[in-house]
Design a protein around this motif. Structure first.
Motif, PDB file in Angstrom:
ATOM      1  N   LEU A 100       9.472  13.685  35.556  1.00  0.00           N
ATOM      2  CA  LEU A 100       7.984  14.447  35.355  1.00  0.00           C
ATOM      3  C   LEU A 100       8.105  15.422  36.599  1.00  0.00           C
ATOM      4  O   LEU A 100       9.188  15.514  37.546  1.00  0.00           O
ATOM      5  CB  LEU A 100       7.116  13.234  35.863  1.00  0.00           C
ATOM      6  N   SER A 101       7.187  16.404  36.736  1.00  0.00           N
ATOM      7  CA  SER A 101       7.199  17.350  37.480  1.00  0.00           C
ATOM      8  C   SER A 101       6.816  17.067  39.022  1.00  0.00           C
ATOM      9  O   SER A 101       7.388  17.952  39.925  1.00  0.00           O
ATOM     10  CB  SER A 101       5.968  18.373  37.115  1.00  0.00           C
ATOM     11  N   ASN A 102       6.435  15.529  39.140  1.00  0.00           N
ATOM     12  CA  ASN A 102       6.068  15.340  40.488  1.00  0.00           C
ATOM     13  C   ASN A 102       7.108  14.222  40.995  1.00  0.00           C
ATOM     14  O   ASN A 102       7.028  13.513  42.055  1.00  0.00           O
ATOM     15  CB  ASN A 102       4.769  14.457  40.699  1.00  0.00           C
ATOM     16  N   ASN A 103       8.391  14.476  40.675  1.00  0.00           N
ATOM     17  CA  ASN A 103       9.546  14.082  41.155  1.00  0.00           C
ATOM     18  C   ASN A 103       9.635  12.447  40.763  1.00  0.00           C
ATOM     19  O   ASN A 103      10.402  11.736  41.487  1.00  0.00           O
ATOM     20  CB  ASN A 103       9.688  14.023  42.570  1.00  0.00           C
ATOM     21  N   LYS A 104       8.901  12.203  39.727  1.00  0.00           N
ATOM     22  CA  LYS A 104       8.904  10.609  39.352  1.00  0.00           C
ATOM     23  C   LYS A 104       9.393  10.857  37.954  1.00  0.00           C
ATOM     24  O   LYS A 104       9.833  11.631  37.277  1.00  0.00           O
ATOM     25  CB  LYS A 104       7.184  10.287  38.857  1.00  0.00           C
ATOM     26  N   LEU A 105       9.934   9.507  37.894  1.00  0.00           N
ATOM     27  CA  LEU A 105      10.963   9.202  36.430  1.00  0.00           C
ATOM     28  C   LEU A 105      10.524   8.177  35.553  1.00  0.00           C
ATOM     29  O   LEU A 105      10.071   7.155  35.832  1.00  0.00           O
ATOM     30  CB  LEU A 105      12.301   8.995  36.927  1.00  0.00           C
ATOM     31  N   VAL A 106      10.380   8.431  34.022  1.00  0.00           N
ATOM     32  CA  VAL A 106      10.319   7.374  33.259  1.00  0.00           C
ATOM     33  C   VAL A 106      11.403   7.107  32.418  1.00  0.00           C
ATOM     34  O   VAL A 106      12.065   8.153  32.031  1.00  0.00           O
ATOM     35  CB  VAL A 106       8.945   7.829  32.401  1.00  0.00           C
ATOM     36  N   PHE A 107      11.551   5.862  32.018  1.00  0.00           N
ATOM     37  CA  PHE A 107      12.941   5.445  31.481  1.00  0.00           C
ATOM     38  C   PHE A 107      12.371   4.374  30.207  1.00  0.00           C
ATOM     39  O   PHE A 107      11.312   3.674  30.453  1.00  0.00           O
ATOM     40  CB  PHE A 107      13.667   4.963  32.339  1.00  0.00           C
TER      41      PHE A 107
END
Length: 572
Positions: A99-106
């Motif tokens: 994601l653009s805010n340096n978060k990650l979804v998996f």
């Protein structure tokens, strides 16, 4: 462990580590004992806890000691670092999106990530993926823009800023030198295979088999019977005699007569699954959305089979996937001509012909002519294939990740790969890069869409590395394909199946369904004014044919499918 003790997210006792895990570690009992000897204390009977403690102690290298299928994320709350891992051959998927805010979804499915995307769009190169349907699964590339996957045999570390990818498994690094006789090879292969089946029978729930009546699934079902009769002291499911076979009444694709030979051998009844597309609960859009990736056949038979298995109360199957790619079940035998002598070339030619009609017949009159012809055309085909791969990577398409991966980052430059014989090299690519990764992806969708887990004894890494260590003459010979497998299973499975020559893949009879049960649904879908006129014309031409072949049906589907696939994203 069916108790709540195994629920996820699974936390370490001190609360520092959290594990999300999809899969099975089949040798978890042995690993648990080893970890206990190192002072580890276990609070559950789960393989999840074994994986957690092993990863905490040894890091990603613990995967080398695991036998099974998995994708996982281990989160370190103290260091704020996530460790992701995927099994050797990619049996369990692992997708992610930054994601653009340096978060990650998996997730284990792309559709679970869709809500986090700004829009759901096909990848920019989607039309090239349609043309190269087997060439992208082993790379990071996905068909949906913004989503990537961790490739098989890789792990990654995410620290909140960077997502670094590392390779932890390469089959070539684990091959062994074979110096023993063929008879000794057979003994060892049988021993590994039976143990691969045995540890996959460890289950707290009922298990079954998607049984085709072909050699591979029949070998697994017969091996379970053999092990049970030996009363081996293992923690296994007691209710395993559940063989399910797809029934296509009146079709050449129907294999129930062969499957019944196997269930009769095991002294149980065959559970037939009659596939009727018009009365199934899957529309074409539903089926395409569930399977996510485009493919060259309709997924109805597979989705419906695992639905019936699930409805019967069975949540685990032991199936025969992987054997064709280990031993050349389809279309690779010609590669062996490059290293065969006159006698072997004649035998291979007869074997190839026997796959179509079930009859093995040597043509000794034209041995020399056939030998020269096969040598010439095989080398010619090999030359142009290499040239084509090189040009694809060199000009115009260098930006396409999966083609670049296949050419630059595949194992063809590994010193041990160069030592393999031509057939084994060809099978290595089919197993690790093209066909098998695609099929593993598909079968994970078919089964998990119905809450069923597929276990694959032929994918046991011990069996894979041993088989790839063998010379091609151990895989093809004695007038048969899958030579060592057939010899190893003598006395374990019925002779009619063990010595069966004819080969039918598990596909949908597209050519019959398009003119019958699916005709109205497809015509309703393509009558849209915006549906390409070219495809409508192809459909009309096919419908007017009196007796179209399966190949013609498959070709039509590959023309229609891309447009239907794109529309399924919108409709769902």
């Amino acid at each position: 462990d069916l108790s709540e003790a195994g629920n996820q997210p699974f936390q370490s006792t001190d609360g520092r580590y959290v594990l999300i895990y999809n899969g099975e570690i089949y040798n978890f009992i042995e690993l648990r004992s080893q970890l206990e000897s190192l002072g580890q204390v276990f609070h559950t009977k789960t393989d999840t806890e074994v994986l957690l403690k092993g990863l905490i102690l040894e890091g990603p290298s613990f995967q080398l000691r695991c036998n099974g299928m998995w994708s996982f994320c281990l989160w370190d709350r103290k260091k704020k670092i996530a460790l992701f891992g995927r099994d050797r051959f990619g049996k369990k998927p692992l997708f992610y999106h930054l994601l653009s805010n340096n978060k990650l979804v998996f997730a284990s499915e792309m559709k679970a990530i869709y809500p986090f995307l700004n829009s759901i769009q096909p990848n920019d190169n989607i039309n090239i993926y349609f043309e190269n349907i087997f060439d992208y699964e082993s790379s990071e590339t996905c068909v949906i823009a913004g989503i990537k996957r961790i490739p098989p045999g890789h792990y990654s570390i995410y620290d909140g800023h960077e997502f670094k990818l590392y390779r932890w498994w390469n089959t070539l690094d684990h091959l062994e030198e074979i110096s023993c006789s063929y008879e000794e090879q057979v003994e060892k292969w049988r021993e590994i295979f039976l143990d691969a089946v045995k540890i996959r029978m460890r289950s707290d729930v009922r298990i079954g088999t998607a049984l085709s009546g072909g050699l591979d699934s029949s070998a697994v079902f017969s091996a379970m019977n053999y092990l049970t009769n030996k009363s081996t002291n293992i923690r296994q499911a007691q209710d395993w005699q559940n063989g399910f076979c797809v029934e296509y009444p009146g079709s050449d694709f129907d294999e129930t007569k062969w499957a019944k030979i196997v269930t009769d051998h095991v002294n149980t009844s065959l559970k037939k699954v009659t596939i009727k597309p018009q009365s199934s609960n899957w529309s074409i859009y539903d089926a395409l959305y569930q399977t996510e990736d485009p493919y060259l056949t309709l997924p109805f038979p597979m989705l419906e089979t695992y639905r019936e298995i699930s409805k019967a109360g069975i949540k685990v199957t032991l199936d025969g996937h992987g054997a064709d790619e280990l031993f050349s079940g389809y279309g690779n035998l010609q590669t062996a001509f490059r290293s065969s002598n006159l006698k072997q070339t004649t035998e291979i030619t007869a074997i190839i012909n026997s796959l179509k009609n079930g009859n093995y017949k040597l043509n000794s009159k034209s041995m020399h002519t056939n030998y020269i012809k096969q040598k010439f055309f095989t080398y010619l085909k090999y030359f142009f294939k290499k040239k084509k791969d090189f040009l694809k990577a060199l000009i115009g398409k260098k930006h396409i990740e999966f083609l670049r991966y296949k050419f630059e980052y595949s194992d063809q430059f590994h010193p041990r790969f160069k030592k393999l014989d031509p057939l084994t090299q060809d099978l290595y690519e089919v197993f690790h890069v093209t066909i098998l990764p695609t099929l593993l992806r598909n079968y994970d969708r078919y089964s998990m869409a119905n809450g069923v887990e597929i276990r694959m004894p032929f994918m046991d890494h011990r069996l894979v590395t041993y088989t790839f260590s063998l010379p091609w003459t151990s895989k093809v010979g004695g007038t048969y394909t899958k030579r060592i497998m057939r010899d190893a299973l003598k006395g374990i499975m019925p002779e009619q199946i063990r010595l069966r020559r004819s080969k039918i893949g598990w596909n949908a009879p597209l050519h019959e369904w398009f003119k019958g049960p699916l005709k109205d649904e497809i015509e309703n879908l393509i009558k849209d004014e915006e549906f390409p006129a070219k495809i409508k014309k192809l459909w009309k031409k096919f419908i007017q044919k009196k007796n179209p072949s399966y190949k013609e049906g498959e070709k039509l589907w590959m023309s229609i499918m891309p447009e239907l696939w794109k529309r399924s994203l919108i409709s769902k």
